[in-house]
Motif scaffolding. Structure first.
Motif: not given
Length: 316
Positions: A197-222
Motif C-alpha cells: 500500500l502506497e500513499q503520496p508522501g508517506e512510507p509504503a506499507h509492504e508485505e500485507l496479506a489482506t486489506v479492507v477499505i471502508q467508506n463508512t461504518a459498518p463494514w457489514t452486519f451479521i
C-alpha cells in the motif's frame, strides 16, 4: 417530482406482490417510472439514462449490488472532466434505496430501517419533506463504491459465496463463515504476503496479506450486529483502511475478535490502520481477489483508490 424505480426482480427478499405494494406507495408521492434489471450491469445503464433525462430521484429496489450499479450509473453521467476527487452532487438525481437484499449494508449505514415496509415509509416522508443527505463515495480505478472494498481474504470469501450461490445455495451467515474458514486454511497462501500500500508522501506499507477499505461504518452486519474493522470510517470523510500483515492463526483470531467486539478497536503488530485517506494505491506481486460493496470483481494486481467527497445526495 420525477422518479425512476430500478428494480432487481431477483433480489433476495422481494416478490411481485412486494414490488406492487412499493410501487403504489411511491406513486402516491412522486411521478414514478419503473424499470426492471435483466442482467448484471443493467442498473448502471438505467441510472445513467435517468440522470441524462433529468429525473429528480433514482430509487433502487434490490440489495447492495443494485445500489452500487445505480451509483456508478449516476456518477458516469457526469462529464469526464467533472469526475475528480470532488463531484457536484446537486447536478445528479438523488438516490433513494428500498432494501430488499440479504444484508442491505448501505441502506442501514445511511440510517434506514433494514425492512422494506418501514424503509419505504421513511423514504416517502423524506421525499415529501425534501430530506436529503450528501455523502462521499470511494473510487477504485474507474468504479465507485458506497461502503467497502477489499483485496485478499474478504474478497476471496465473497468469491466462494458467489460460486456457491450459482450452485443454488442460499446466502446465509453460515455459508460466509464456512467459506472464510475454507479460504483461510486451504485457499490462500498465508506464508507469503504479497500486497503493498502506497500513499503520496508517506512510507509504503509492504508485505500485507489482506486489506479492507471502508467508506463508512459498518463494514457489514451479521444479523443485527454491525461488524466494524474501521469504526471511525464515515461518509463525511475520506477512506479508512485496515490491513493485516501476517495471517497467523493466533494473531488473526485476536484481530477477528477485536473487529467483532461491541466496541471494536483492532490493533497489534500485525495490524495496519489508516484513517481519512484521500488517495492511495494497492499493488501486489501476484493477483489478488478483489471486491466492491460485496460483489466479487475478479483478480487484480494494482488498484488506485480515491475518496470522492460530497458526491451524491441520498434520501433518508
Amino acid at each position: 417530482m420525477r422518479a425512476l424505480l430500478v428494480a432487481n426482480p431477483k433480489a433476495t427478499t422481494t416478490s411481485e406482490r412486494t414490488r406492487d405494494v412499493i410501487v403504489r406507495a411511491l406513486r402516491s408521492e412522486v411521478d414514478l417510472s419503473v424499470e426492471y434489471t435483466h442482467r448484471r450491469g443493467h442498473a448502471v445503464a438505467l441510472a445513467r439514462q435517468a440522470a441524462q433525462e433529468r429525473f429528480d430521484v433514482v430509487v433502487t429496489l434490490g440489495g447492495d449490488g443494485t445500489v452500487n450499479e445505480a451509483v456508478n450509473g449516476l456518477m458516469s453521467a457526469l462529464p469526464a472532466t467533472d469526475q475528480p476527487a470532488t463531484a457536484t452532487a446537486e447536478r445528479l438525481p438523488a438516490l433513494a434505496v428500498v432494501p430488499v437484499g440479504s444484508t442491505n449494508v448501505f441502506a442501514r449505514a445511511v440510517g434506514l430501517p433494514p425492512q422494506w415496509p418501514e424503509a419505504t415509509s421513511v423514504l416517502i416522508e423524506g421525499l415529501r419533506t425534501g430530506r436529503f443527505r450528501t455523502i462521499g463515495l470511494g473510487r477504485a480505478d474507474d468504479r465507485y463504491f458506497t461502503f467497502c472494498a477489499g483485496l485478499g481474504l474478504d474478497a476471496a470469501v465473497i468469491r466462494q459465496v458467489e460460486r456457491a450461490r450459482l450452485r443454488g445455495r442460499r446466502s446465509t451467515v453460515g455459508l460466509y463463515l464456512r467459506s472464510m474458514v475454507s479460504e483461510y486454511f486451504i485457499g490462500m497462501d498465508r506464508r507469503h504476503p504479497a500486497i503493498r500500500l502506497e500513499q503520496p508522501g508517506e512510507p509504503a506499507h509492504e508485505e500485507l496479506a489482506t486489506v479492507v477499505i471502508q467508506n463508512t461504518a459498518p463494514w457489514t452486519f451479521i444479523g443485527d450486529r454491525a461488524i466494524n474493522p474501521n469504526p471511525l470510517a464515515s461518509f463525511d470523510l475520506g477512506l479508512d483502511v485496515l490491513a493485516v500483515r501476517q495471517l497467523r492463526v493466533p494473531s488473526t483470531t485476536r484481530t477477528l475478535a477485536q473487529v467483532a467486539a461491541r466496541t471494536p478497536d483492532p490493533r497489534g503488530r500485525q495490524v495496519v490502520r489508516l484513517h481519512d485517506l484521500s488517495e492511495f494505491t494497492i499493488s501486489a506481486t501476484r493477483p489478488q481477489a478483489f471486491q466492491l460493496d460485496g460483489d466479487y470483481l475478479g483478480e487484480r494486481l494494482k488498484v488506485r483508490f480515491t475518496a470522492v467527497r460530497e458526491a451524491l445526495r441520498v434520501v433518508h
